[in-house]
Design a protein around this motif. Sequence first.
Motif, PDB file in Angstrom:
ATOM      1  N   ALA A  87       0.734  25.737  -5.356  1.00 46.20           N
ATOM      2  CA  ALA A  87       0.995  25.041  -4.094  1.00 46.20           C
ATOM      3  C   ALA A  87       1.380  26.049  -3.011  1.00 46.20           C
ATOM      4  CB  ALA A  87       2.115  24.028  -4.288  1.00 46.20           C
ATOM      5  N   GLU A  88       0.964  25.742  -1.808  1.00 48.36           N
ATOM      6  CA  GLU A  88       1.315  26.577  -0.652  1.00 48.36           C
ATOM      7  C   GLU A  88       2.810  26.409  -0.373  1.00 48.36           C
ATOM      8  OE1 GLU A  88      -0.519  28.572   1.435  1.00 48.36           O
ATOM      9  OE2 GLU A  88      -2.366  28.308   0.325  1.00 48.36           O
ATOM     10  N   THR A  89       3.493  27.507  -0.107  1.00 45.79           N
ATOM     11  CA  THR A  89       4.913  27.424   0.203  1.00 45.79           C
ATOM     12  C   THR A  89       5.174  27.654   1.685  1.00 45.79           C
ATOM     13  OG1 THR A  89       5.183  29.750  -0.368  1.00 45.79           O
ATOM     14  CG2 THR A  89       5.613  28.130  -2.115  1.00 45.79           C
ATOM     15  N   THR A  90       4.176  28.071   2.427  1.00 47.63           N
ATOM     16  CA  THR A  90       4.351  28.278   3.860  1.00 47.63           C
ATOM     17  C   THR A  90       3.579  27.214   4.623  1.00 47.63           C
ATOM     18  OG1 THR A  90       2.465  29.784   3.968  1.00 47.63           O
ATOM     19  CG2 THR A  90       4.616  30.784   3.591  1.00 47.63           C
ATOM     20  N   GLU A  91       4.057  26.950   5.826  1.00 46.12           N
ATOM     21  CA  GLU A  91       3.387  25.976   6.673  1.00 46.12           C
ATOM     22  C   GLU A  91       2.051  26.559   7.136  1.00 46.12           C
ATOM     23  OE1 GLU A  91       4.344  23.342  10.662  1.00 46.12           O
ATOM     24  OE2 GLU A  91       5.801  24.782   9.949  1.00 46.12           O
ATOM     25  N   PRO A  92       0.973  25.782   7.074  1.00 44.99           N
ATOM     26  CA  PRO A  92      -0.329  26.303   7.501  1.00 44.99           C
ATOM     27  C   PRO A  92      -0.382  26.444   9.013  1.00 44.99           C
ATOM     28  CG  PRO A  92      -0.513  23.998   6.938  1.00 44.99           C
ATOM     29  CD  PRO A  92       0.892  24.418   6.579  1.00 44.99           C
ATOM     30  N   PRO A  93      -1.217  27.342   9.509  1.00 44.91           N
ATOM     31  CA  PRO A  93      -1.379  27.472  10.961  1.00 44.91           C
ATOM     32  C   PRO A  93      -1.947  26.179  11.549  1.00 44.91           C
ATOM     33  CG  PRO A  93      -2.516  29.256   9.809  1.00 44.91           C
ATOM     34  CD  PRO A  93      -2.038  28.287   8.774  1.00 44.91           C
ATOM     35  N   ILE A  94      -1.614  25.940  12.785  1.00 42.59           N
ATOM     36  CA  ILE A  94      -2.093  24.778  13.530  1.00 42.59           C
ATOM     37  C   ILE A  94      -3.251  25.243  14.399  1.00 42.59           C
ATOM     38  CG2 ILE A  94      -1.478  23.018  15.248  1.00 42.59           C
ATOM     39  CD1 ILE A  94       0.064  22.928  12.522  1.00 42.59           C
ATOM     40  N   THR A  95      -4.360  24.531  14.381  1.00 44.60           N
ATOM     41  CA  THR A  95      -5.478  24.834  15.263  1.00 44.60           C
ATOM     42  C   THR A  95      -5.636  23.682  16.239  1.00 44.60           C
ATOM     43  OG1 THR A  95      -6.585  26.085  13.524  1.00 44.60           O
ATOM     44  CG2 THR A  95      -7.925  25.424  15.415  1.00 44.60           C
ATOM     45  N   ALA A  96      -5.675  24.016  17.525  1.00 46.73           N
ATOM     46  CA  ALA A  96      -5.830  22.996  18.564  1.00 46.73           C
ATOM     47  C   ALA A  96      -7.107  23.280  19.344  1.00 46.73           C
ATOM     48  CB  ALA A  96      -4.633  23.006  19.501  1.00 46.73           C
ATOM     49  N   PHE A  97      -7.939  22.262  19.429  1.00 49.64           N
ATOM     50  CA  PHE A  97      -9.133  22.330  20.252  1.00 49.64           C
ATOM     51  C   PHE A  97      -8.797  21.589  21.535  1.00 49.64           C
ATOM     52  CE2 PHE A  97     -10.322  22.652  15.873  1.00 49.64           C
ATOM     53  CZ  PHE A  97     -11.235  23.689  15.852  1.00 49.64           C
ATOM     54  N   MET A  98      -8.626  22.339  22.610  1.00 48.74           N
ATOM     55  CA  MET A  98      -8.248  21.776  23.890  1.00 48.74           C
ATOM     56  C   MET A  98      -9.522  21.623  24.719  1.00 48.74           C
ATOM     57  SD  MET A  98      -5.347  23.250  26.484  1.00 48.74           S
ATOM     58  CE  MET A  98      -4.031  23.007  25.285  1.00 48.74           C
ATOM     59  N   LEU A  99      -9.942  20.383  24.913  1.00 52.81           N
ATOM     60  CA  LEU A  99     -11.162  20.103  25.672  1.00 52.81           C
ATOM     61  C   LEU A  99     -10.785  19.943  27.135  1.00 52.81           C
ATOM     62  CD1 LEU A  99     -11.665  19.327  22.663  1.00 52.81           C
ATOM     63  CD2 LEU A  99     -13.284  17.663  23.508  1.00 52.81           C
ATOM     64  N   VAL A 100     -11.358  20.781  27.996  1.00 54.83           N
ATOM     65  CA  VAL A 100     -10.974  20.776  29.408  1.00 54.83           C
ATOM     66  C   VAL A 100     -12.200  20.699  30.304  1.00 54.83           C
ATOM     67  CG1 VAL A 100      -8.856  22.087  28.942  1.00 54.83           C
ATOM     68  CG2 VAL A 100     -10.932  23.298  29.622  1.00 54.83           C
ATOM     69  N   LYS A 101     -11.950  20.305  31.537  1.00 56.27           N
ATOM     70  CA  LYS A 101     -12.997  20.235  32.558  1.00 56.27           C
ATOM     71  C   LYS A 101     -12.492  20.967  33.788  1.00 56.27           C
ATOM     72  CE  LYS A 101     -15.875  17.002  35.160  1.00 56.27           C
ATOM     73  NZ  LYS A 101     -17.184  17.462  34.751  1.00 56.27           N
ATOM     74  N   THR A 102     -13.325  21.861  34.321  1.00 53.12           N
ATOM     75  CA  THR A 102     -12.940  22.612  35.504  1.00 53.12           C
ATOM     76  C   THR A 102     -12.777  21.672  36.693  1.00 53.12           C
ATOM     77  OG1 THR A 102     -15.274  23.049  35.943  1.00 53.12           O
ATOM     78  CG2 THR A 102     -14.024  24.793  34.847  1.00 53.12           C
ATOM     79  N   THR A 103     -11.907  22.058  37.617  1.00 49.76           N
ATOM     80  CA  THR A 103     -11.701  21.291  38.840  1.00 49.76           C
ATOM     81  C   THR A 103     -12.377  22.016  40.002  1.00 49.76           C
ATOM     82  OG1 THR A 103      -9.678  22.458  39.461  1.00 49.76           O
ATOM     83  CG2 THR A 103      -9.439  20.498  38.017  1.00 49.76           C
ATOM     84  N   PRO A 104     -12.598  21.319  41.115  1.00 53.29           N
ATOM     85  CA  PRO A 104     -13.177  21.987  42.285  1.00 53.29           C
ATOM     86  C   PRO A 104     -12.351  23.191  42.750  1.00 53.29           C
ATOM     87  CG  PRO A 104     -13.338  19.615  42.537  1.00 53.29           C
ATOM     88  CD  PRO A 104     -12.499  19.869  41.304  1.00 53.29           C
ATOM     89  N   GLU A 105     -11.028  23.118  42.616  1.00 57.46           N
ATOM     90  CA  GLU A 105     -10.182  24.253  43.027  1.00 57.46           C
ATOM     91  C   GLU A 105     -10.506  25.507  42.204  1.00 57.46           C
ATOM     92  OE1 GLU A 105      -5.502  25.457  43.710  1.00 57.46           O
ATOM     93  OE2 GLU A 105      -5.985  23.426  43.045  1.00 57.46           O
ATOM     94  N   TRP A 106     -10.691  25.350  40.916  1.00 55.41           N
ATOM     95  CA  TRP A 106     -11.037  26.488  40.049  1.00 55.41           C
ATOM     96  C   TRP A 106     -12.417  27.040  40.406  1.00 55.41           C
ATOM     97  CZ3 TRP A 106      -8.841  29.855  36.966  1.00 55.41           C
ATOM     98  CH2 TRP A 106      -9.610  30.562  36.038  1.00 55.41           C
ATOM     99  N   LEU A 107     -13.362  26.141  40.599  1.00 56.70           N
ATOM    100  CA  LEU A 107     -14.730  26.568  40.896  1.00 56.70           C
ATOM    101  C   LEU A 107     -14.858  27.210  42.273  1.00 56.70           C
ATOM    102  CD1 LEU A 107     -16.663  23.564  39.353  1.00 56.70           C
ATOM    103  CD2 LEU A 107     -16.358  25.853  38.390  1.00 56.70           C
ATOM    104  N   ALA A 108     -13.940  26.916  43.179  1.00 61.45           N
ATOM    105  CA  ALA A 108     -13.969  27.522  44.510  1.00 61.45           C
ATOM    106  C   ALA A 108     -13.504  28.979  44.489  1.00 61.45           C
ATOM    107  CB  ALA A 108     -13.108  26.714  45.479  1.00 61.45           C
ATOM    108  N   MET A 109     -12.856  29.385  43.408  1.00 66.23           N
ATOM    109  CA  MET A 109     -12.378  30.767  43.281  1.00 66.23           C
ATOM    110  C   MET A 109     -13.522  31.673  42.849  1.00 66.23           C
ATOM    111  SD  MET A 109      -8.901  29.763  41.217  1.00 66.23           S
ATOM    112  CE  MET A 109      -8.073  31.325  41.178  1.00 66.23           C
ATOM    113  N   THR A 110     -13.441  32.946  43.230  1.00 62.57           N
ATOM    114  CA  THR A 110     -14.414  33.920  42.741  1.00 62.57           C
ATOM    115  C   THR A 110     -14.101  34.216  41.271  1.00 62.57           C
ATOM    116  OG1 THR A 110     -13.078  35.863  43.275  1.00 62.57           O
ATOM    117  CG2 THR A 110     -14.539  35.001  45.029  1.00 62.57           C
TER     118      THR A 110
END
Length: 121
Positions: free
Chosen positions: A3-26
Amino acid sequence: MPAETTEPPITAFMLVKTTPEWLAMTVRERVDAFTTQVVPAIEARTTGVRSRFYDTEFYSARVTDVWVWEADDHHAYQLLVDALRETPFWDRYFEVVDLLVGVENGYARTYGLDPVATVTT
């Protein structure tokens, strides 16, 4: 299999959408924003967190990017999210569409089995 004695790593898939403010930047402004606003906030708040970034705007209109975060444990993940929420990346530069958080091979850990995976060469 022991049995595993340590806590397993957590993997997070963060689904995001760019905003107009981000896209306006170079591109340079975007890189600078990430390295001066996001990275320092994460480094100041947590340890044991790694990231990878995937562009998906070629295939999805709803989600433009997937940020994959791996944290050593639940606490490190919670500190990561708290840190991100205090930067303009959370709901200003990017809309957080969804969070999918899991543990790799959780079923195998639960049932004491070897993970089933594919490997091709």
